[in-house]
Write an enzyme that holds these catalytic residues in place. Sequence first.
Site, PDB file in Angstrom:
ATOM      1  N   ALA A 147      37.043  46.164  35.395  1.00 23.64           N
ATOM      2  CA  ALA A 147      37.047  47.276  35.045  1.00 23.64           C
ATOM      3  C   ALA A 147      37.229  48.747  34.779  1.00 23.64           C
ATOM      4  CB  ALA A 147      37.745  46.079  33.570  1.00 23.64           C
ATOM      5  N   LYS A 198      33.687  31.962  40.970  1.00 25.41           N
ATOM      6  CA  LYS A 198      32.736  33.561  40.947  1.00 25.41           C
ATOM      7  C   LYS A 198      32.134  33.852  40.086  1.00 25.41           C
ATOM      8  CE  LYS A 198      35.453  36.048  38.877  1.00 25.41           C
ATOM      9  NZ  LYS A 198      35.413  37.970  38.061  1.00 25.41           N
ATOM     10  N   ASP A 251      35.114  39.657  45.386  1.00 27.03           N
ATOM     11  CA  ASP A 251      35.307  39.235  44.097  1.00 27.03           C
ATOM     12  C   ASP A 251      34.107  38.724  43.532  1.00 27.03           C
ATOM     13  OD1 ASP A 251      35.910  39.484  41.369  1.00 27.03           O
ATOM     14  OD2 ASP A 251      37.441  37.982  41.439  1.00 27.03           O
ATOM     15  N   THR A 255      30.743  40.693  41.290  1.00 27.71           N
ATOM     16  CA  THR A 255      30.870  39.803  40.157  1.00 27.71           C
ATOM     17  C   THR A 255      29.214  39.367  40.220  1.00 27.71           C
ATOM     18  OG1 THR A 255      32.900  38.959  40.102  1.00 27.71           O
ATOM     19  CG2 THR A 255      31.769  38.132  38.507  1.00 27.71           C
ATOM     20  N   SER A 261      29.724  43.137  34.920  1.00 26.87           N
ATOM     21  CA  SER A 261      29.213  42.186  35.165  1.00 26.87           C
ATOM     22  C   SER A 261      29.168  41.163  33.752  1.00 26.87           C
ATOM     23  CB  SER A 261      29.323  41.803  36.273  1.00 26.87           C
ATOM     24  OG  SER A 261      29.309  40.180  36.072  1.00 26.87           O
ATOM     25  N   ARG A 262      30.147  40.843  33.104  1.00 26.16           N
ATOM     26  CA  ARG A 262      29.898  40.223  31.866  1.00 26.16           C
ATOM     27  C   ARG A 262      29.263  38.755  32.491  1.00 26.16           C
ATOM     28  NH1 ARG A 262      33.832  39.166  27.977  1.00 26.16           N
ATOM     29  NH2 ARG A 262      34.125  41.492  27.431  1.00 26.16           N
TER      30      ARG A 262
END
Length: 341
Positions: A147, A198, A251, A255, A261-262
Site C-alpha cells: 500500500a 503468499k 505478490d 510480500t 509487509s506486515r
Amino acid sequence: MAGFAADVQRVTVLGAGSWGTAFAKVLGDAGRDVTMWARRESVAEEIRERHTNESYLPGTPLPERITATADAAAALDGAQAVVLGVPSQSLRANLTGWQPLLPPEAILVSLAKGVELGTLKRMSEVIAELAGVAPGEIVVVSGPNLAREIAAGQPAAAVLACADHERAKAVQQATSNQYFRPYTNTDVVGCELGGACKNVIALSCGMAAGMGLGANTMATLITRGLAEMARLGAKLGADPLTFAGLAGLGDLVATCSSPLSRNRTFGERLGRGETLAEAQAATGGQVAEGVASCSSIRELARRHGADMPITEAMYRVCHEGVDPRQAGAELLGRSRKPEWS
C-alpha cells in the site's frame, strides 16, 4: 444483479485501512469520484477535511475527489462500484450489515486476501453468499500491491480477476492511471489462492530473517512456497499459469521481501524469539493475515490432499507453540524427493 456501468465514475470504498486508502487514491488519480467509509468518524473527518489518513498512510496527500463518511448508507448511495477493503476474517461480519445497502447494479470488488476460518471459503465466495450475487460477478484484486509504495505513486501492476471479463474491464478502466497498471484475468480461484497463500509464506521468510538466515534460504522458501500454492491451485481447478504471474510469483516476491509487509515483519519477530502475543503487542495489537490464514489454508489443503509443508510448519509455530528453529529443522529433515513431485 442485472446490468452494470461499463464506464464506472462513482466508487465507494468500504474500509479506510492502508490498502483501502491506497486503492481509493488509485481511483481518485484515475479521475473517479470516490466515497470512503471509515469505521471511526474521526478518520472520515480527516479524509474529508484534510485529505489525509495519517493513521494508515502518513505523509500521503489524497486527491480532492475523495470524500469520506462513517455512515455506510450515505457512502453506498449511488455507487457504481463497491470496493470491499476490510480484512478477510472480518469481511463476513461487516458485509452482513452492508448487504441491504448495496446498490443492486454496482460491481463488487474484493481487496481482501485470505481463506475464511471455519467455512474455508475464498473471499469471493463469502461475498457471493452474503450479497446474493453469482460468484462470477465479483472482481478480485491481487498482485504485488504494497500500500505505501502505491500511495507514493511508485509504478505497480495488479490483476483484476473475474469470470465476467466485461466487469473486470470496467474496473480496469476505472483504476488505470500513470503509475498503476491493472491486467485482467478470468482465473478467480488462482488469483485468490495466490493472494492468501503468499501471506503464510511471507511469515516463513520473516522467521528466517529473524533467525539471521540469508538469500539462499529466502529463495528456497519463496520457490518452494510457490510450489505449494500451485499444488493447492491444481486441486481446486486454478490455471497453473496464474501462479507464474502477478497474483502468484509477483505478490509472493513483494510480500516475502519487503519490510513494508506486515506478514514478513510479524514473522521476523517470531524468528527472533518473540511469542505470538509479544509480536502482536509490538504491532499495535494487529495480527498478520498469515497467522489466521495458515489455519484455514492448512485445513483446505488437507481436505483436498495437497501437500503444503511450509504452511504446516507455520501452523505449528503460530498455533502449537513450536519453536521456529525446530520447524525449520523438520522441514529440512523431510523425506527426499524429486523437485516436481
